[in-house]
Design a protein around this motif. Structure first.
Motif, PDB file in Angstrom:
ATOM      1  N   PHE A  39       0.826  -1.210   0.000  1.00 23.52           N
ATOM      2  CA  PHE A  39       0.000   0.000   0.000  1.00 23.52           C
ATOM      3  C   PHE A  39       0.857   1.257   0.000  1.00 23.52           C
ATOM      4  CE2 PHE A  39      -1.729   3.324   2.848  1.00 23.52           C
ATOM      5  CZ  PHE A  39      -2.705   3.833   1.994  1.00 23.52           C
ATOM      6  N   HIS A  40       1.892   1.275   0.823  1.00 21.85           N
ATOM      7  CA  HIS A  40       2.769   2.450   0.888  1.00 21.85           C
ATOM      8  C   HIS A  40       3.439   2.697  -0.461  1.00 21.85           C
ATOM      9  CE1 HIS A  40       3.157   1.611   5.478  1.00 21.85           C
ATOM     10  NE2 HIS A  40       2.070   2.302   5.194  1.00 21.85           N
ATOM     11  N   GLN A  41       3.893   1.632  -1.124  1.00 20.98           N
ATOM     12  CA  GLN A  41       4.530   1.792  -2.425  1.00 20.98           C
ATOM     13  C   GLN A  41       3.541   2.285  -3.480  1.00 20.98           C
ATOM     14  OE1 GLN A  41       7.699   1.512  -3.402  1.00 20.98           O
ATOM     15  NE2 GLN A  41       8.358   1.170  -1.308  1.00 20.98           N
ATOM     16  N   MET A  42       2.362   1.720  -3.488  1.00 21.79           N
ATOM     17  CA  MET A  42       1.366   2.136  -4.482  1.00 21.79           C
ATOM     18  C   MET A  42       0.933   3.581  -4.255  1.00 21.79           C
ATOM     19  SD  MET A  42       0.725  -0.237  -6.710  1.00 21.79           S
ATOM     20  CE  MET A  42      -0.892   0.224  -7.332  1.00 21.79           C
ATOM     21  N   ALA A  43       0.754   3.961  -2.986  1.00 27.70           N
ATOM     22  CA  ALA A  43       0.352   5.342  -2.696  1.00 27.70           C
ATOM     23  C   ALA A  43       1.442   6.326  -3.085  1.00 27.70           C
ATOM     24  CB  ALA A  43       0.007   5.487  -1.214  1.00 27.70           C
ATOM     25  N   ALA A  44       2.706   5.889  -3.004  1.00 31.10           N
ATOM     26  CA  ALA A  44       3.817   6.785  -3.341  1.00 31.10           C
ATOM     27  C   ALA A  44       4.081   6.855  -4.836  1.00 31.10           C
ATOM     28  CB  ALA A  44       5.080   6.325  -2.606  1.00 31.10           C
ATOM     29  N   LEU A  45       3.923   5.715  -5.544  1.00 32.70           N
ATOM     30  CA  LEU A  45       4.353   5.645  -6.943  1.00 32.70           C
ATOM     31  C   LEU A  45       3.214   5.580  -7.948  1.00 32.70           C
ATOM     32  CD1 LEU A  45       7.265   3.067  -6.513  1.00 32.70           C
ATOM     33  CD2 LEU A  45       7.445   5.564  -6.673  1.00 32.70           C
ATOM     34  N   HIS A  46       2.061   5.069  -7.536  1.00 36.31           N
ATOM     35  CA  HIS A  46       0.960   4.868  -8.493  1.00 36.31           C
ATOM     36  C   HIS A  46      -0.360   5.357  -7.898  1.00 36.31           C
ATOM     37  CE1 HIS A  46       3.163   2.657 -11.580  1.00 36.31           C
ATOM     38  NE2 HIS A  46       3.775   2.006 -10.603  1.00 36.31           N
ATOM     39  N   LEU A  47      -0.360   6.564  -7.417  1.00 34.12           N
ATOM     40  CA  LEU A  47      -1.573   7.107  -6.800  1.00 34.12           C
ATOM     41  C   LEU A  47      -2.738   7.114  -7.780  1.00 34.12           C
ATOM     42  CD1 LEU A  47      -2.607   8.332  -4.132  1.00 34.12           C
ATOM     43  CD2 LEU A  47      -2.044  10.588  -5.055  1.00 34.12           C
ATOM     44  N   ASP A  48      -2.458   7.335  -9.053  1.00 33.73           N
ATOM     45  CA  ASP A  48      -3.519   7.395 -10.047  1.00 33.73           C
ATOM     46  C   ASP A  48      -4.227   6.057 -10.223  1.00 33.73           C
ATOM     47  OD1 ASP A  48      -1.129   6.370 -11.041  1.00 33.73           O
ATOM     48  OD2 ASP A  48      -1.622   6.880 -13.117  1.00 33.73           O
ATOM     49  N   ALA A  49      -3.571   4.948  -9.858  1.00 36.76           N
ATOM     50  CA  ALA A  49      -4.172   3.632 -10.043  1.00 36.76           C
ATOM     51  C   ALA A  49      -5.370   3.400  -9.129  1.00 36.76           C
ATOM     52  CB  ALA A  49      -3.120   2.545  -9.805  1.00 36.76           C
ATOM     53  N   PHE A  50      -5.529   4.234  -8.106  1.00 39.33           N
ATOM     54  CA  PHE A  50      -6.648   4.089  -7.175  1.00 39.33           C
ATOM     55  C   PHE A  50      -7.922   4.790  -7.668  1.00 39.33           C
ATOM     56  CE2 PHE A  50      -2.888   3.544  -4.484  1.00 39.33           C
ATOM     57  CZ  PHE A  50      -3.231   2.454  -3.716  1.00 39.33           C
ATOM     58  N   ALA A  51      -7.853   5.440  -8.796  1.00 37.97           N
ATOM     59  CA  ALA A  51      -8.965   6.291  -9.237  1.00 37.97           C
ATOM     60  C   ALA A  51     -10.270   5.523  -9.396  1.00 37.97           C
ATOM     61  CB  ALA A  51      -8.583   6.987 -10.546  1.00 37.97           C
ATOM     62  N   GLY A  52     -10.209   4.289  -9.911  1.00 37.85           N
ATOM     63  CA  GLY A  52     -11.429   3.529 -10.140  1.00 37.85           C
ATOM     64  C   GLY A  52     -11.919   2.743  -8.949  1.00 37.85           C
ATOM     65  N   LEU A  53     -11.172   2.741  -7.870  1.00 40.23           N
ATOM     66  CA  LEU A  53     -11.557   1.992  -6.678  1.00 40.23           C
ATOM     67  C   LEU A  53     -12.572   2.761  -5.846  1.00 40.23           C
ATOM     68  CD1 LEU A  53      -7.983   0.859  -5.633  1.00 40.23           C
ATOM     69  CD2 LEU A  53      -9.757  -0.650  -6.489  1.00 40.23           C
ATOM     70  N   ARG A  54     -13.315   2.033  -5.053  1.00 42.41           N
ATOM     71  CA  ARG A  54     -14.193   2.694  -4.081  1.00 42.41           C
ATOM     72  C   ARG A  54     -13.788   2.375  -2.642  1.00 42.41           C
ATOM     73  NH1 ARG A  54     -17.850  -0.032  -1.262  1.00 42.41           N
ATOM     74  NH2 ARG A  54     -18.317  -2.188  -1.814  1.00 42.41           N
ATOM     75  N   HIS A  55     -13.095   1.213  -2.446  1.00 42.99           N
ATOM     76  CA  HIS A  55     -12.724   0.830  -1.080  1.00 42.99           C
ATOM     77  C   HIS A  55     -11.349   0.172  -1.113  1.00 42.99           C
ATOM     78  CE1 HIS A  55     -14.658  -0.127   3.044  1.00 42.99           C
ATOM     79  NE2 HIS A  55     -13.341  -0.269   3.169  1.00 42.99           N
TER      80      HIS A  55
END
Length: 779
Positions: free
Chosen positions: A434-450
């Protein structure tokens, strides 16, 4: 601060000393710091004196000893206008303490809680207020005042009480704190997982159930394929509580296989394909598995001494067996659903036996997340890891779609692509990922809801970054040991936490928890204690290990139900006054590495089995990816140490031996050779005195080849910074040096900043040397 307007009487001095000792004890019990320092001021008829009072705590220290040590230091306070006074005022402290006479006011409020005692006659009035450090907020003050009064009473009347056993709540208060740990909602009546999914298949037979790229299984196909395989399993002798081992990569077929085993009345034991053969042999032998389901080319069951079934040999069409053929055992919610192995302190893995009741309590109508048939869950966790229990069964029970991530090692850039391409709405990630994704791929969370994360401490800054970038998201910090089926408590939010930690929230439905002291008595909010869990989520225990089960699954003092059990998690926690749990770490040395629970004792046991090793200690330290890495400190036996100068080479060889017997997450970053291990005053190894390491010697088997070009030299420097290893050879394998998926993400980000190139993660996985990487950058 201690402040008296005139010379106190002997009785008042005794009161001051007792309350000061109680204050020190309370700060220790709140923070678990071993060294507690309190800033003091004493104003008598002659002059004002100031200074600090410090006490070092250990397990055997009594409250009388604390009072004695504190009182001895009060006489050594220095005049307020001296240089020593200025130095004392600037000292970092855990708390402040003041005593007022006749209600006089004071103006000092240093960091930490401030205890105030008003001396008015024989009965002092005690209160607690917040210090600049913010350890005490408004609602907590009255709770801590009661605890401080209890501690003061113990110092005066029970001086031989050990600090760790000091009772800080009355019987009535204890009953209140126990009620705090009960979930507000009961789960639905327990059912077997395969029954719930069969019912869902009947309701929405043509809805997509499991997908992977272009491969799609509808609920009808999932249920029928699993039924055909279940029939084959029964013909092979699988029945109630039979353990079936599964060695398959992530795929829809893996999901079909797990469901088929449940339909046959058996329990599945998932093996991680990345684990070495010896690990597989250990768990197969310990579990008593009757059959191995795997594909040709993945493993040979004959090698493990088990009959083998290849699901690829079964027809994918034709009439599926009727649901009525499922035997009675497969409809019993107390039947065994799966076994999940964790590392044990003895070096032997322990299998946690989880019944259907516990899984149903986790996935059926959860009270911390809303799941609908429109959701898409990602199946990412290894099935040997109990997070997969929630990942797989929660969506299928609710008619949602389960998108299976590509097999193999998790790459953050590929994960980002998968979240988008599969239109994932709900995802579970380990804390490090989670820490890596939030730091490097924040845009990848755009389609998520939870987003659900857990397995280790969540960084508030990374969570703030996520929710600031995607305010539509809901986030859950999920906490729970394998022995209580994935999640015990969850904290769900749409706003970032305001404090320095991310809470673990409240017990989920069907679960109750308690924070207890060493005598199994509830402690008040703000005070650290051992976390216990009970309810429908409890595992049966450890497979074929009755002694270990009895030690960890103890009589339940939470519910009061005769015969009920609760699980000693080994974790430390405390309640906030608002009724939220805060996780404080392990009571023992157990660690979370790359999202996996690791017992250092098991690695130590593996090392000491080696003929060269006399003693071994394994500790964890933070790594540059925001997680933890393991360091092993080894003392060689006399024969191995005699005449040995190449300690770096021995360390590398020992590490290489571990790689052949342990899962990747359990292999230390480095094995460091020492002539002796530091001991504390009790004769135990002092783990805190072991030196940390920011760089360790190169620890791989191949010969060192020095960089030859400027690009290779720059890459070697970057690898050294990320891995903490020196020197780096251009033919060294990134993963042999201690690299893993989270460090891959960090390295790729550094490469982009340094060379202005985007290197896909798969390049590093396929070509993990500096020679290959330099050619890629040059191209």
């Amino acid at each position: 601060m201690i402040k008296l307007a005139s010379r106190p009487t002997e009785e008042q001095v005794a009161t001051v000393e007792n309350v000061l000792a109680a204050h020190l004890v309370l700060i220790h019990r709140r923070t678990l710091q071993q060294h507690i320092t309190v800033y003091c001021r004493l104003a008598d008829a002659d002059e004002e004196r100031v200074g600090v009072v410090s006490v070092d705590f250990d397990d055997d220290l009594t409250v009388e000893a604390v009072a004695r040590r504190a009182a001895a230091q009060l006489g050594g306070l220095v005049p307020e206008d001296s240089d020593e006074a200025a130095e004392a005022a600037a000292t970092a402290v855990s708390g402040s303490f003041e005593v007022l006479r006749d209600g006089a006011s004071a103006d000092a409020a240093l960091s930490g809680p401030v205890a105030t005692v008003v001396l008015d006659g024989d009965a002092p009035h005690i209160s607690v207020t917040a210090g600049a450090g913010g350890l005490v907020d408004g609602p907590a003050a009255s709770v801590l005042e009661a605890a401080l009064r209890a501690a003061t009473d113990a110092v005066a009347h029970d001086p031989d009480t050990a600090v760790a056993r000091l009772r800080l709540a009355t019987v009535d208060e204890s009953a209140h704190w126990l009620r705090l740990g009960h979930s507000d909602r009961r789960p639905p009546a327990a059912r077997c997982i395969q029954e719930l999914i069969s019912e869902r298949a009947a309701l929405t037979p043509d809805a997509p159930a499991v997908t992977s790229g272009t491969e799609v299984l509808t609920y009808r196909q999932l249920n029928e394929n699993a039924g055909r395989l279940a029939q084959k399993l029964r013909e092979s002798g699988i029945a109630g509580d039979s353990v079936v081992a599964v060695l398959l990569s992530r795929s829809p077929q893996l999901v079909v296989t797990l469901l088929a085993i449940l339909k046959a009345g058996g329990a599945y034991l998932a093996l991680d394909p990345e684990d070495p053969r010896r690990r597989h042999e250990q768990v197969l032998r310990d579990s008593g598995a009757a059959l191995l389901v795997t594909t040709r080319g993945t493993a040979d069951g004959a090698v493990y001494g088990l009959p083998t079934l290849d699901p690829a040999d079964l027809p994918t069409s034709g009439t599926a067996p009727a649901e009525t053929e499922t035997d009675a055992h497969a409809s019993n919610p107390d039947a065994l659903a799966y076994i999940s192995y964790t590392s044990g302190s003895t070096g032997e893995p322990r299998g946690v036996g989880v019944p259907h009741r516990a899984v149903a309590r986790l996935v059926s109508d959860p009270d911390w997340i809303d799941v609908s048939a429109d959701d898409v869950f990602l199946q990412l966790a290894p099935v040997a890891f109990d997070a997969s229990t929630w990942e797989i069964w929660a969506p299928l029970v609710h008619g949602a779609r389960l998108a299976v991530a590509p097999p193999g090692v998790v790459e953050v850039d590929l994960l980002a692509e998968t979240l988008t391409s599969e239109r994932v709405t709900v995802v579970w990630l380990t804390a490090g990922l989670f820490h890596q994704m939030a730091a490097l791929h924040l845009d990848a969370f755009a389609g998520l809801r939870h987003v659900v994360a857990g397995g280790d401490v969540i960084s508030p800054s990374h969570l703030s970054r996520l929710l600031s970038g995607h305010p539509h998201l809901t986030f859950t910090n999920g906490y729970g040991p394998t022995e209580n089926t994935t999640f015990t408590a969850c904290w769900t939010t749409t706003t970032a936490p305001t404090g320095d930690t991310v809470p673990i929230g409240r017990p989920i439905s069907g679960t109750h928890v308690a924070v207890l002291d060493a005598d199994l008595r509830p402690v008040p909010p703000g005070v650290c204690g051992d976390l216990y869990a009970a309810g429908d989520g409890l595992a049966r225990g450890y497979a074929n290990r009755p002694a270990a089960t009895a030690q960890s699954f103890v009589p339940d003092v939470i519910s009061g139900i005769p015969g009920a059990r609760m699980y000693r998690t080994g974790d430390l926690a405390r309640w906030t006054p608002q009724g939220t749990l805060e996780f404080l770490g392990r009571a023992d040395q157990q660690l979370k590495v790359q999202g996996f629970r690791v017992e250092p004792g098991s690695i130590e046991a593996e090392l000491t089995r080696m003929e060269e090793v006399r003693e071994a200690v394994v500790i964890g330290q933070p790594d540059d990816a925001g997680g933890k890495r393991l360091l092993a400190y080894v003392v060689l036996n006399e024969a191995a140490a005699k005449g040995t100068e190449d300690t770096e080479g021995i360390g590398a060889r020992l590490r290489e031996k571990l790689r052949a017997t342990l899962p990747t997450a359990m292999v230390p970053w480095a094995v460091l050779i020492r002539t002796e291990l530091p001991l504390n005053k009790n004769g135990k190894v002092d783990r805190r005195a072991l030196p940390a390491a920011t760089r360790v010697p190169r620890n791989v088997w191949n010969d060192f080849v020095a960089p030859r070009t400027e690009v290779q030299r720059r890459l070697a420097d970057l690898w050294g910074d990320v891995l903490g290893v020196e020197p780096i050879g251009i033919e060294d394998d990134f993963f042999d040096l201690g690299g893993h998926s989270l460090l891959v993400a960090e390295l790729l980000g550094t490469l982009k900043d340094t060379f202005a190139v985007d290197v896909p993660a798969r390049v590093l996985y396929l070509q993990p040397t500096i020679t290959d990487l330099a050619d890629e950058i040059g191209g």
